[in-house]
Design a protein around this motif. Structure first.
Motif, PDB file in Angstrom:
ATOM      1  N   ARG A  30       0.807  -1.224   0.000  1.00 19.48           N
ATOM      2  CA  ARG A  30       0.000   0.000   0.000  1.00 19.48           C
ATOM      3  C   ARG A  30       0.841   1.275   0.000  1.00 19.48           C
ATOM      4  O   ARG A  30       0.295   2.366   0.184  1.00 19.48           O
ATOM      5  CB  ARG A  30      -0.886   0.018   1.242  1.00 19.48           C
ATOM      6  CG  ARG A  30      -0.109  -0.073   2.555  1.00 19.48           C
ATOM      7  CD  ARG A  30      -1.004  -0.138   3.762  1.00 19.48           C
ATOM      8  NE  ARG A  30      -0.220  -0.189   4.990  1.00 19.48           N
ATOM      9  CZ  ARG A  30      -0.734  -0.282   6.200  1.00 19.48           C
ATOM     10  NH1 ARG A  30      -2.042  -0.341   6.330  1.00 19.48           N
ATOM     11  NH2 ARG A  30       0.041  -0.332   7.269  1.00 19.48           N
ATOM     12  N   GLN A  36      -1.948   1.958  -4.229  1.00 24.27           N
ATOM     13  CA  GLN A  36      -3.141   2.506  -3.579  1.00 24.27           C
ATOM     14  C   GLN A  36      -4.321   2.544  -4.542  1.00 24.27           C
ATOM     15  O   GLN A  36      -5.456   2.202  -4.172  1.00 24.27           O
ATOM     16  CB  GLN A  36      -2.843   3.913  -3.052  1.00 24.27           C
ATOM     17  CG  GLN A  36      -1.814   3.949  -1.930  1.00 24.27           C
ATOM     18  CD  GLN A  36      -1.419   5.361  -1.574  1.00 24.27           C
ATOM     19  OE1 GLN A  36      -2.068   6.322  -1.965  1.00 24.27           O
ATOM     20  NE2 GLN A  36      -0.317   5.504  -0.831  1.00 24.27           N
ATOM     21  N   ASN A  39      -5.578  -1.043  -5.075  1.00 24.44           N
ATOM     22  CA  ASN A  39      -6.310  -1.542  -3.907  1.00 24.44           C
ATOM     23  C   ASN A  39      -7.727  -0.985  -3.853  1.00 24.44           C
ATOM     24  O   ASN A  39      -8.692  -1.723  -3.593  1.00 24.44           O
ATOM     25  CB  ASN A  39      -5.555  -1.177  -2.624  1.00 24.44           C
ATOM     26  CG  ASN A  39      -4.234  -1.916  -2.503  1.00 24.44           C
ATOM     27  OD1 ASN A  39      -3.972  -2.874  -3.228  1.00 24.44           O
ATOM     28  ND2 ASN A  39      -3.393  -1.469  -1.601  1.00 24.44           N
ATOM     29  N   GLN A  40      -7.865   0.317  -4.096  1.00 22.87           N
ATOM     30  CA  GLN A  40      -9.195   0.911  -4.040  1.00 22.87           C
ATOM     31  C   GLN A  40     -10.067   0.450  -5.206  1.00 22.87           C
ATOM     32  O   GLN A  40     -11.284   0.287  -5.053  1.00 22.87           O
ATOM     33  CB  GLN A  40      -9.071   2.431  -4.019  1.00 22.87           C
ATOM     34  CG  GLN A  40      -8.396   2.944  -2.749  1.00 22.87           C
ATOM     35  CD  GLN A  40      -8.395   4.456  -2.655  1.00 22.87           C
ATOM     36  OE1 GLN A  40      -9.308   5.117  -3.146  1.00 22.87           O
ATOM     37  NE2 GLN A  40      -7.363   5.020  -2.029  1.00 22.87           N
TER      38      GLN A  40
END
Length: 403
Positions: A30, A36, A39-40
């Protein structure tokens, strides 16, 4: 294919698979902006998959299905932002990337509200909503299709440009390639839906299950690709990477040599936080320093027989003999004996020009060392100038030539 992907056992298995990988990435992968965003993206994908499980209605009349379409649109906003973040200046100024993403997210949010309003209006009138050429169907189709097409085209264009530049790491290039193929598949499904809505061809049945199935397939492929760095990191933390394995193989040799020459050992402030690569580098340097310090303690070299071909998986005569003489030297220095200094000692039988070659040589010496020290220990009488012939000279049937 559609029925199989949307069946409950497969759908819940996919949800569990995605949840495990997303949870692991949120904990361990992350740090970078690229990670990031990924992941989102998959958090929204997971939300869409869960919403599809909340209803059995194969139309957009269900609020859960309407929100699931909104989650799909949110995933496309992240795809467009990932393409934008591939720019070299993105990491230096992530604020620009996030402002760009917020604009895309507002568009996706507005499209989702439009879908919900159209669906609610039809539901209140007791009518079903599908992507058909009626009022609600056209509004829903435009609200879903236009942002999806726009975001994926932006992603595809930027992704292709970055792939052509050749400036990306291999891992990011792989992710962009796989997601670009998934995008092309989404375009194909979108084209079929538009054709079916206005012409009735091809007759593929309800559109929503097909959208859910194609989305599920894309999520499976993409989440598998982004799981690779997570698996690699877990392997590193578990000590399964090549550096950690090399450290374990060098450990007996390093422990014995540094016990004889303890002053060469570096003492980091927080040794538990030193990663395997740094620890391996330290171990090789300290072993080399120990070999240099033990040089004056090496006994005279034995008579060396003529060269023999080296077989695969076996050490040559010189490495075995050097390991045995090194064991004498380590024992002698550990017990405070005087250096021999005869000048006839066997010297290091190889000299590496690069780290990889040196590591292979030290690993071979460590392998011979472990087998040698398990066969016996050198016999050294306190106060003697040099150790006598050790028991382990008979290691694996090896004998020095008769004197």
């Amino acid at each position: 294919m559609t029925a199989w992907l949307t069946s409950a056992p497969v759908a819940w298995s996919v949800i569990g698979y995605v949840a495990i990988i997303v949870g692991g990435r949120l904990l361990l992968v992350r740090e970078a902006l690229f990670d990031q965003l990924i992941n989102q993206l998959f958090l929204w994908s997971l939300a869409a998959l869960l919403l599809y499980r909340c209803t059995l209605t194969p139309t957009i009349t269900s609020l859960a299905n309407q929100l699931a379409l909104g989650c799909i649109l949110m995933t496309t906003t992240y795809m467009a932002t990932i393409g934008r973040s591939a720019d070299e200046a993105a990491e230096a100024n992530p604020g620009i990337v996030w402002r760009y993403h917020r604009l895309r997210s507002l568009i996706a949010l507005g499209a989702t509200v439009t879908i919900v309003v159209a669906g609610t209006s039809a539901r209140n009138d007791g009518r079903l909503v599908a992507m058909n050429p009626d009022r609600e169907g056209i509004v829903t189709g435009l609200a879903f299709g236009v942002p999806l097409l726009w975001h994926t085209v932006v992603y595809g264009r930027l992704g292709v440009r970055e792939l052509r530049s050749g400036n990306l790491p291999v891992w990011e290039r792989l992710v962009l390639c796989v997601m670009f193929v998934s995008t092309a598949y989404i375009w194909l499904c979108e084209g079929l839906s538009i054709s079916q809505s206005f012409t009735g061809w091809p007759a593929l049945g309800p559109q929503l299950p097909r959208i859910a199935a194609s989305f599920t397939l894309c999520v499976i492929v993409n989440i598998t690709v982004v799981a690779v760095p997570l698996v690699r990191l877990v392997g590193t933390k578990a000590g399964l990477d090549s550096a950690a394995r090399s450290c374990r193989r060098l450990s007996p040799l390093w422990r014995d040599l540094t016990a004889a020459v303890p002053e060469i050992v570096l003492s980091p402030a927080e040794p538990r936080r030193v990663d395997a690569t740094a620890r391996l580098l330290r171990m090789t340097v300290e072993i080399r320093d120990a070999l240099l310090h033990l040089g004056p303690y090496l006994p005279a070299a034995p008579d060396v027989p003529g060269p023999e071909p080296v077989r695969r998986g076996k050490s040559d005569w010189t490495t075995i003999a050097y390991a045995q003489q090194l064991a004498h030297a380590a024992h002698a220095r550990k017990y405070g004996l005087r250096p021999i200094g005869t000048g006839g000692a066997m010297q290091l039988p190889w000299l590496a020009d690069d780290f990889d070659t040196e590591l292979r040589q030290l690993l071979e010496l460590a392998r011979v060392w472990s087998a040698t020290t398990l066969s016996g220990s050198p016999t050294v009488q306190p106060g003697s100038a040099s150790p006598s012939r050790p028991v382990f000279l008979r290691h694996r049937g090896f004998r020095f030539p008769p004197r």
